[in-house]
Scaffold this active site. Structure first.
Site, PDB file in Angstrom:
ATOM      1  CB  CYS A  72      39.086  36.196  40.995  1.00 28.98           C
ATOM      2  SG  CYS A  72      39.918  35.287  42.549  1.00 28.98           S
ATOM      3  CE1 TYR A 203      44.051  40.116  46.253  1.00 27.79           C
ATOM      4  CE2 TYR A 203      45.605  38.688  45.435  1.00 27.79           C
ATOM      5  CZ  TYR A 203      44.391  39.188  45.264  1.00 27.79           C
ATOM      6  OH  TYR A 203      43.481  39.167  44.154  1.00 27.79           O
TER       7      TYR A 203
END
Length: 361
Positions: A72, A203
């Site tokens: 992440c 994203y």
């Protein structure tokens, strides 16, 4: 992810890449990636751990546990900050499996599938200890209070700022000032643009559910990358002549760009290796102690390609790209700058925190 207003975006469902929405065991919410509009959620738990303990959580050595996924980018910020500041002994580390299921991030890398300090199998258990029946997603980074087992904060925007400014009594000798007060306004301005269009932009492009949304995110992403590249053409770091929080936040997206975002998220105008300035800049940071030694390309690639089944339904993990270039000379030292300012590099990586070498990915 913050209810403090640090984020202008919100997020519904499971689209953040660091967050899962809990369902019944065995259900596959991962297929939803790329099939609904992407917005990043705000941090529901935004208490702060401070020197004066004003939120009820005072800085104390050994009291808290930082939970991350090395896959992440948002959690990786905390990994870099913790290492640069020398907080390894003060703030213990839990690393989750890069492959999450619908019950959230899980500790299947540890013996018996339990975190050895918290004694839990899923990070969601710390969320439930803090707020029973909390309906939201489970995200990393997260800091958990070890004595109570309760989540303290998942405010990824604030965690690293507090590590830099509130945990100073526990910093190692020679720790750099990652958020110098005279430069904070400029750092904040630079970070905001990077957040909106680069950190979050990849994203927005990757999880876009319409051509229009994808094109908008793609255009903003590369416009901002071009702007950042121009800024870094004659300066070694983003703000001032030392590493700051701004560099950390840009690095964690750039280091994933060619391995994941270029192909998996369709951010494919060009590879990072095709931008001489950004490629040299990110290699400079990667080769700086505290940055590359926290990066695990194996975790990164397996997470994105195996978890986002709505985008990559086969779950096949690409064998490329070639990672050998990360250790080649960057020549950015010719621009001057002092990576750690008046401080010093962090010491060797702890044996139990070493990452997968790039020649084994």
């Amino acid at each position: 992810m913050s209810n403090t207003g640090t984020d202008s975006d919100s997020h519904t469902g499971t689209g953040s890449g660091t967050e899962t929405t809990r369902g019944s065991a065995g259900s596959d919410g991962n297929t939803s990636y790329g099939h609904k509009p992407f917005k990043r959620s705000r941090s529901h738990f935004a208490d702060r751990i401070t020197a004066d303990g004003r939120d009820g959580w005072p800085v104390e050595p050994g009291r808290y546990r930082l939970v991350v996924s090395r896959a992440c980018p948002w959690a990786s910020r905390a990994l870099v900050s913790r290492r640069l500041l020398g907080l390894e002994d003060a703030l213990s580390l839990a690393v989750t499996d890069p492959i999450q299921d619908d019950r959230s991030w899980r500790f299947t890398l540890d013996p018996d599938g339990r975190d050895p300090v918290l004694g839990i199998r899923y990070l969601s258990e710390a969320y439930d200890a803090r707020e029973r029946d909390y309906p939201g997603g489970v995200s990393v980074p997260a800091i958990v209070d070890v004595p109570s087992g309760k989540l303290v904060t998942n405010d990824y925007q604030q965690i690293t700022l507090d590590l830099a400014t509130e945990w100073t009594a526990l910093h190692r000798p020679g720790a750099p000032d990652l958020y110098p007060e005279p430069l904070r306004a400029e750092i904040d301005e630079v970070m905001d643009g990077i957040y909106q269009d680069i950190n979050n932009g990849v994203y927005k492009a990757g999880f876009a559910s319409t051509q229009e949304d994808y094109a908008k995110a793609y255009t903003a992403l590369f416009a901002r990358l071009d702007q950042v590249s121009a800024r870094l053409a004659d300066r070694r770091y983003l703000v001032g002549d030392t590493i700051t929080e701004a560099d950390i936040r840009l690095f964690t997206t750039l280091v994933r760009f060619d391995a994941v975002y270029h192909g998996h998220f369709k951010c494919n105008r060009n590879k990072l290796t095709e931008d001489p300035v950004l490629w040299a800049y990110v290699r400079d940071l990667y080769q700086t102690p505290g940055f590359g030694d926290t990066v695990d390309f194996d975790h990164i690639k397996r997470h994105y390609y195996q978890v986002h089944t709505g985008i990559n339904p086969t779950g096949i993990v690409p064998l490329g790209p070639d990672l050998s270039g990360w250790t080649t000379p960057h020549h950015r030292e010719q621009l001057g700058g002092r990576p750690f300012g008046d401080g010093t590099p962090p010491g060797p990586v702890r044996e139990d925190e070493r990452v997968t070498p790039i020649d084994q990915v």
